[in-house]
Design an enzyme around this catalytic site. Structure first.
Site, PDB file in Angstrom:
ATOM      1  N   GLU A   1      39.529 -42.021 -29.550  1.00 28.69           N
ATOM      2  CA  GLU A   1      38.293 -42.809 -29.427  1.00 28.69           C
ATOM      3  C   GLU A   1      37.228 -42.052 -28.645  1.00 28.69           C
ATOM      4  OE1 GLU A   1      38.611 -46.631 -27.451  1.00 28.69           O
ATOM      5  OE2 GLU A   1      36.596 -47.207 -28.073  1.00 28.69           O
TER       6      GLU A   1
ATOM      7  N   ARG B   1      50.350 -42.096 -21.069  1.00 30.30           N
ATOM      8  CA  ARG B   1      50.720 -43.511 -20.995  1.00 30.30           C
ATOM      9  C   ARG B   1      51.859 -43.855 -21.939  1.00 30.30           C
ATOM     10  NH1 ARG B   1      45.063 -45.807 -21.891  1.00 30.30           N
ATOM     11  NH2 ARG B   1      44.259 -43.681 -21.779  1.00 30.30           N
TER      12      ARG B   1
HETATM   13  O1  LIG Z   1      44.303 -44.324 -31.126  1.00 26.40           O
HETATM   14  P1  LIG Z   1      43.541 -43.258 -30.395  1.00 26.40           P
HETATM   15  O2  LIG Z   1      42.058 -43.294 -30.658  1.00 26.40           O
HETATM   16  O3  LIG Z   1      44.123 -41.893 -30.636  1.00 26.40           O
HETATM   17  O4  LIG Z   1      43.643 -43.544 -28.832  1.00 26.40           O
HETATM   18  C1  LIG Z   1      44.825 -43.979 -28.214  1.00 26.40           C
HETATM   19  C2  LIG Z   1      45.326 -43.001 -27.197  1.00 26.40           C
HETATM   20  O5  LIG Z   1      44.360 -42.816 -26.156  1.00 26.40           O
HETATM   21  C3  LIG Z   1      45.005 -42.938 -24.893  1.00 26.40           C
HETATM   22  O6  LIG Z   1      45.533 -41.736 -24.435  1.00 26.40           O
HETATM   23  P2  LIG Z   1      44.682 -40.559 -23.761  1.00 26.40           P
HETATM   24  O7  LIG Z   1      44.539 -39.443 -24.745  1.00 26.40           O
HETATM   25  O8  LIG Z   1      43.441 -41.107 -23.152  1.00 26.40           O
HETATM   26  O9  LIG Z   1      45.663 -39.962 -22.678  1.00 26.40           O
HETATM   27  P3  LIG Z   1      46.387 -40.502 -21.353  1.00 26.40           P
HETATM   28  O10 LIG Z   1      47.549 -41.356 -21.842  1.00 26.40           O
HETATM   29  O11 LIG Z   1      46.827 -39.232 -20.746  1.00 26.40           O
HETATM   30  O12 LIG Z   1      45.416 -41.305 -20.537  1.00 26.40           O
HETATM   31  C4  LIG Z   1      46.124 -43.918 -25.170  1.00 26.40           C
HETATM   32  O13 LIG Z   1      47.146 -43.862 -24.193  1.00 26.40           O
HETATM   33  C5  LIG Z   1      46.604 -43.518 -26.536  1.00 26.40           C
HETATM   34  O14 LIG Z   1      47.576 -42.486 -26.505  1.00 26.40           O
HETATM   35  N1  LIG Z   2      39.416 -48.353 -25.199  1.00 30.25           N
HETATM   36  C1  LIG Z   2      40.498 -47.719 -24.717  1.00 30.25           C
HETATM   37  N2  LIG Z   2      41.084 -48.158 -23.572  1.00 30.25           N
HETATM   38  C2  LIG Z   2      42.170 -47.520 -23.072  1.00 30.25           C
HETATM   39  N3  LIG Z   2      42.727 -46.447 -23.639  1.00 30.25           N
HETATM   40  C3  LIG Z   2      42.172 -45.981 -24.774  1.00 30.25           C
HETATM   41  N4  LIG Z   2      42.516 -44.958 -25.581  1.00 30.25           N
HETATM   42  C4  LIG Z   2      41.621 -44.916 -26.588  1.00 30.25           C
HETATM   43  N5  LIG Z   2      40.721 -45.894 -26.485  1.00 30.25           N
HETATM   44  C5  LIG Z   2      41.043 -46.582 -25.351  1.00 30.25           C
END
Ligand SMILES: O=P(O)(O)OC[C@H]1O[C@H](OP(=O)(O)OP(=O)(O)O)[C@H](O)[C@@H]1O
Ligand SMILES: Nc1ncnc2[nH]cnc12
Length: 170
Positions: free
Chosen positions: A95, A58
């Protein structure tokens, strides 16, 4: 435009207890997506930025259009095993899990002023690790920008020496 009203919250995804903030409901509407990128641009336009780095996946849909708007380049921070050239890697927790992030060794030139961009700041694990990788390559972090900040997970506390900017807070 009130971006929060376009974010969809889905309970218990990808695991029980997580309230997932879904931005696909912003991205699918061209006017709303454009407004989001424009608001991010306004928020960080006082910074001197040479290049934007964004974590998979993302971070790409936020960082790349923002880079085009600012007239700078974009480098991907990818999950391990996806980048074809020589890489550096780092483990991290987020998370709802753990993973490994990677960057090409030649993605950043020493001394370049780097903005990190992502859709969401939760625990800060992803961004702390992204910052660490950029610094290992000699980049100077000028800040990190997000559409969404989950203040109840206190990601800011992990990142207290970095300027953080976010548009929508939960
Ligand atoms: O602050 P944090 O606890 O580290 O979480 C935030 C991250 O989690 C999600 O990515 P995700 O790893 O789910 O990957 P994606 O973008 O491929 O869905 C989001 O896009 C952030 O990069
Ligand atoms: N609650 C949440 N919603 C969407 N993206 C996330 N990445 C980590 N925590 C998330």
């Amino acid at each position: 435009m009130d971006l929060k009203s376009y974010i969809r919250v889905i309970e218990d995804f990808p695991q029980p207890g997580v309230r997932f903030k879904d931005i696909t409901t912003i991205l699918k509407d061209g006017a709303v997506y454009r407004a989001a990128i424009e608001q991010l641009k306004q928020t960080i336009q006082h910074l001197q930025i040479d290049i934007i780095a964004g974590p998979e996946a993302r971070g790409f849909v936020i960082g790349a259009p923002l880079a085009l708007e600012l007239g700078v380049g974009f480098v991907p921070i990818r999950k391990k095993g996806k980048l074809p050239g020589e890489t550096i890697t780092a483990d991290y927790n987020l998370e709802y899990g753990a993973d490994v992030l990677a960057m090409h060794k030649d993605a950043i030139q020493p001394g370049q002023r780097v903005l990190i961009a992502d859709d969401l700041l939760a625990t800060g694990g992803t961004i702390a690790t992204s910052i660490d990788l950029v610094r290992q390559l000699g980049g100077e972090i000028v800040g990190a920008v997000f559409l969404i900040e989950l203040s109840y997970l206190h990601g800011r506390d992990k990142l207290d020496n970095v300027e953080l900017y976010s548009l929508v807070t939960y």
